[in-house]
Design a protein around this motif. Sequence first.
Motif, short mmCIF file in Angstrom:
data_model
loop_
_atom_site.label_atom_id
_atom_site.label_comp_id
_atom_site.label_asym_id
_atom_site.label_seq_id
_atom_site.Cartn_x
_atom_site.Cartn_y
_atom_site.Cartn_z
N GLU A 8 4.50 -1.59 2.13
CA GLU A 8 4.27 -0.28 1.49
C GLU A 8 2.79 -0.15 1.18
O GLU A 8 2.18 -1.01 0.55
CB GLU A 8 5.10 -0.19 0.22
CG GLU A 8 4.78 0.97 -0.69
CD GLU A 8 5.01 2.32 -0.03
OE1 GLU A 8 4.02 3.05 0.16
OE2 GLU A 8 6.17 2.62 0.32
N ARG A 14 4.62 -0.23 -4.45
CA ARG A 14 4.82 -1.60 -3.96
C ARG A 14 5.04 -2.56 -5.13
O ARG A 14 5.94 -3.40 -5.11
CB ARG A 14 3.61 -2.02 -3.12
CG ARG A 14 3.78 -3.37 -2.44
CD ARG A 14 2.66 -3.65 -1.46
NE ARG A 14 1.37 -3.85 -2.10
CZ ARG A 14 0.32 -3.04 -1.99
NH1 ARG A 14 0.42 -1.95 -1.25
NH2 ARG A 14 -0.81 -3.30 -2.62
N ASP A 52 7.92 1.15 4.44
CA ASP A 52 7.57 2.57 4.42
C ASP A 52 7.37 3.06 5.85
O ASP A 52 7.02 2.28 6.75
CB ASP A 52 6.28 2.75 3.61
CG ASP A 52 5.98 4.22 3.36
OD1 ASP A 52 6.91 5.04 3.43
OD2 ASP A 52 4.80 4.54 3.11
N LEU A 81 11.75 3.29 4.14
CA LEU A 81 11.41 4.13 3.00
C LEU A 81 10.64 5.34 3.50
O LEU A 81 9.76 5.20 4.35
CB LEU A 81 10.54 3.38 1.99
CG LEU A 81 11.11 2.11 1.35
CD1 LEU A 81 10.06 1.52 0.40
CD2 LEU A 81 12.39 2.42 0.59
N SER A 82 10.94 6.51 2.96
CA SER A 82 10.20 7.70 3.36
C SER A 82 10.21 8.75 2.27
O SER A 82 11.20 8.91 1.54
CB SER A 82 10.78 8.31 4.64
OG SER A 82 10.10 9.49 4.98
N LYS A 104 12.24 8.56 -0.93
CA LYS A 104 11.51 8.58 -2.20
C LYS A 104 11.64 9.97 -2.85
O LYS A 104 11.62 10.98 -2.15
CB LYS A 104 10.02 8.30 -1.95
CG LYS A 104 9.72 7.01 -1.20
CD LYS A 104 8.22 6.93 -0.89
CE LYS A 104 7.88 5.79 0.03
NZ LYS A 104 6.43 5.79 0.38
#
Length: 365
Positions: A8, A14, A52, A81-82, A104
């Motif tokens: 990240e 992070r 990410d 992750l986005s 997110k």
Amino acid sequence: MKKILVIEDEEPLREDILETLECLEYEGIAAENGVIGVKLAQEHLPDLIICDIMMPELDGYGVFTSLRTHPQTATIPFIFLSAKADKSDLRQGMNLGADDYLTKPFTIADLSEAISAQIQKREVIEDQANQKLDELRTNISRSLPHEFRTPLQGILSLSEIVLSDYDLLDSKTMRNMLYEINNSAQRLSKLIHNFMLYAELEVIATDQERVAELRSNQTFTPETLIKYLASIKFQKAERVADLHLNLQDAIIQISEQDLQKVIEEIIDNSLKFSSAGTPIYIESSLKDSKYILSVLNYGQGMTQDQIAKVGAYMQFDRKLYEQQGSGLGLQIAKRLTELHDGSLTIYSNPGKDTKVEIALPIFQE
């Protein structure tokens, strides 16, 4: 303690994830960009990667693709992750083969549940793999000593007779004994070769690069190869009149060497478990971009339970039949066809007939 790699580029997020991992009793490893993330994944081989998507230098998709090309990191569970909630973005990640996806902002509960699900999933897969490995070890330990001992005993006993009674044996008796010694040696040699080949195929199956290399080969005239091998096998078995061929040709996605092994094992199986004087039909056809090869014999047949259990070092009804063999032949043929993106299917009526059918991809220009 399970290791989780967090890739990240946003430092606050992070650090928050690492802190959460510590509270959940996981070991966290951090990477601030995709390039470092790939390097750390290869060094530490984590149990899970959280990555990410939108990052400089190498984005999440690039990280995922890079790690999936290396055997050691290819099966590590991967969570994207986005900050985007776009369905196309989600679809792209899942199409690549990602295991899960978090948008997110997410809660601690969301993160915890996603991690727990993937860790448990990996443990189930590992348990299943270990169970299969234990089963293989058991089958090996039960069958190999006998399989090695039988031909070896024949070689030892007959060679001892030849050495001790050499001057008393006539040429015909000597020739028969030498023939039996050679026959036992050939059987032992094939057993060792099959054992080593099966082990090698299981290793290849875990390496996508080697699987891709296998599938890049072609056989240009399978009809010629099948006719040649069938002729040799049926002549040796003194069953030439039982052979019936109906073959088509095509370019298929398998090397001639691997195709030869598949054909030999299927034909040997049909000859072994059917009687002289009963026909064996070897036919091929083209269907749905597949080359279909079938071998049909009218022999003892197999039950559905036996077909379902076709596997390494399994031989059915051993006490009822005199044929020797470790039961590896069909399993090797099955494994080879599967590694070439094909299939092996058995159709059988117990006490009547058995048809083994393989399907292999046809080469597409």
